[in-house]
Design a protein around this motif. Sequence first.
Motif, mmCIF file in Angstrom:
data_model
loop_
_atom_site.group_PDB
_atom_site.id
_atom_site.type_symbol
_atom_site.label_atom_id
_atom_site.label_comp_id
_atom_site.label_asym_id
_atom_site.label_seq_id
_atom_site.Cartn_x
_atom_site.Cartn_y
_atom_site.Cartn_z
ATOM 1 N N ALA B 73 0.836 -1.206 0.000
ATOM 2 C CA ALA B 73 0.000 0.000 0.000
ATOM 3 C C ALA B 73 0.872 1.258 0.000
ATOM 4 N N ILE B 74 1.959 1.234 0.802
ATOM 5 C CA ILE B 74 2.863 2.396 0.826
ATOM 6 C C ILE B 74 3.431 2.624 -0.576
ATOM 7 N N ASN B 75 3.865 1.542 -1.227
ATOM 8 C CA ASN B 75 4.417 1.677 -2.575
ATOM 9 C C ASN B 75 3.384 2.201 -3.569
ATOM 10 N N THR B 76 2.111 1.814 -3.386
ATOM 11 C CA THR B 76 1.055 2.331 -4.266
ATOM 12 C C THR B 76 0.956 3.845 -4.120
ATOM 13 N N VAL B 77 0.957 4.316 -2.864
ATOM 14 C CA VAL B 77 0.840 5.755 -2.630
ATOM 15 C C VAL B 77 2.095 6.483 -3.149
ATOM 16 N N VAL B 78 3.277 5.855 -2.975
ATOM 17 C CA VAL B 78 4.516 6.456 -3.485
ATOM 18 C C VAL B 78 4.431 6.647 -5.002
ATOM 19 N N LEU B 79 3.932 5.630 -5.715
ATOM 20 C CA LEU B 79 3.838 5.744 -7.179
ATOM 21 C C LEU B 79 2.784 6.765 -7.594
ATOM 22 N N ILE B 80 1.668 6.844 -6.860
ATOM 23 C CA ILE B 80 0.656 7.861 -7.168
ATOM 24 C C ILE B 80 1.284 9.246 -6.994
ATOM 25 N N GLY B 81 2.041 9.408 -5.898
ATOM 26 C CA GLY B 81 2.717 10.686 -5.668
ATOM 27 C C GLY B 81 3.684 11.027 -6.789
ATOM 28 N N SER B 82 4.422 10.006 -7.280
ATOM 29 C CA SER B 82 5.390 10.263 -8.345
ATOM 30 C C SER B 82 4.679 10.613 -9.650
ATOM 31 N N SER B 83 3.493 10.023 -9.865
ATOM 32 C CA SER B 83 2.711 10.379 -11.057
ATOM 33 C C SER B 83 2.273 11.840 -10.983
ATOM 34 N N LEU B 84 1.884 12.263 -9.756
ATOM 35 C CA LEU B 84 1.486 13.665 -9.575
ATOM 36 C C LEU B 84 2.672 14.587 -9.845
ATOM 37 N N THR B 85 3.856 14.248 -9.287
ATOM 38 C CA THR B 85 4.987 15.167 -9.441
ATOM 39 C C THR B 85 5.453 15.245 -10.893
ATOM 40 N N ILE B 86 5.379 14.132 -11.643
ATOM 41 C CA ILE B 86 5.830 14.247 -13.045
ATOM 42 C C ILE B 86 4.782 14.998 -13.872
ATOM 43 N N ALA B 87 3.487 14.880 -13.491
ATOM 44 C CA ALA B 87 2.463 15.684 -14.174
ATOM 45 C C ALA B 87 2.710 17.172 -13.892
ATOM 46 N N LEU B 88 3.143 17.465 -12.649
ATOM 47 C CA LEU B 88 3.467 18.861 -12.297
ATOM 48 C C LEU B 88 4.719 19.324 -13.046
ATOM 49 N N ALA B 89 5.655 18.381 -13.298
ATOM 50 C CA ALA B 89 6.859 18.723 -14.067
ATOM 51 C C ALA B 89 6.481 19.136 -15.488
ATOM 52 N N VAL B 90 5.553 18.379 -16.102
ATOM 53 C CA VAL B 90 5.095 18.734 -17.454
ATOM 54 C C VAL B 90 4.474 20.126 -17.430
#
Lengths: 101, 217
Positions: B73-90
């Motif tokens: 579950a922690i890893n799921t949230v970590v990946l969701i967070g990373s998806s958010l940050t790369i969307a913010l990078a774009v």
Amino acid sequence: MSGHHIISLKYLLGAATALVVLTIITVGASFIEIPRPFDLIVALSLAFGKATVVAAIFMGLIWDKKINTMALLFSLLFFIIMIGITLLDTLYRDVPFWIYS
Amino acid sequence: MANQNATHGESHVAHHFVDSEQQLDSSKLGMWLFLVTEVLFFGGLFVAYIVYRAWNPELFYMSAKELSTTLGAINTVVLIGSSLTIALAVRAAQLNQRALLSRYLIVTILLACVFLVIKYFEYTSKFAVGILPGEFYTYEGIDHPGAPIFFSIYYMMTGLHGLHVIIGIGLMVYLVVKARAGTYTAAYYTPVEVTALYWHLVDLIWIFLFPLLYLIE
């Protein structure tokens, strides 16, 4: 519009929040005794819900040219065909002994 | 209608495209076609999962108990967070915020590393008790003749996914170097955009792996 659409912060943060909430619901649902096969159906429905949020908002499919959505949907169609044709074989034969060796 | 003068002013537009917009749309479609092959690539492993689970439903329920729901579950949230940050990078690239672009990319890389570190601890704790793929499996805690099957599938699926995470980190390191050099502007940020699409797919696959491998009880 396509190409250079800038996704608003509201959408991005909303999508992330929705994904975390759906993850919590997914984990919570796994602790409730749901009779088979409904436990799997619930888990997969939630996963498809999350996948839709990622594809629609993070990957920007809502604002993109529709052909990108078509590409994704066709990959799912062919994936389902791959599952279907394989199961037509494996479900109608005895479990091969060698998988237990 | 193509505005020839405007087009010639933008050096990043290759001669066979009408304008920057068409070039970006073409790159994105190309990336989506690659993602289609990725879906089918992982699809083969999902088919293996479905076939073996249909043959051994009990085994899958017994084996999944060995995996830590908390870490998954922690890893799921970590990946969701990373998806958010790369969307913010774009988004930062589209808004010409160069410093912010590399900062968001670095946060995404760090989150990807957190994912791999957690995965490393999960793998080593399994290796320690003899839960290894295929013929190397020596664990005796699961009372089922097909005990190694679940974990062979687990290692193949999470291993291939982990390889994608490592490749993603490599791509993002390259993007940071290029972003620092000022390559990406609001007019040209295609590599950031297509890498983000790839990264979101890595997240998407994990969204299915998590309930299918960790949450069957």
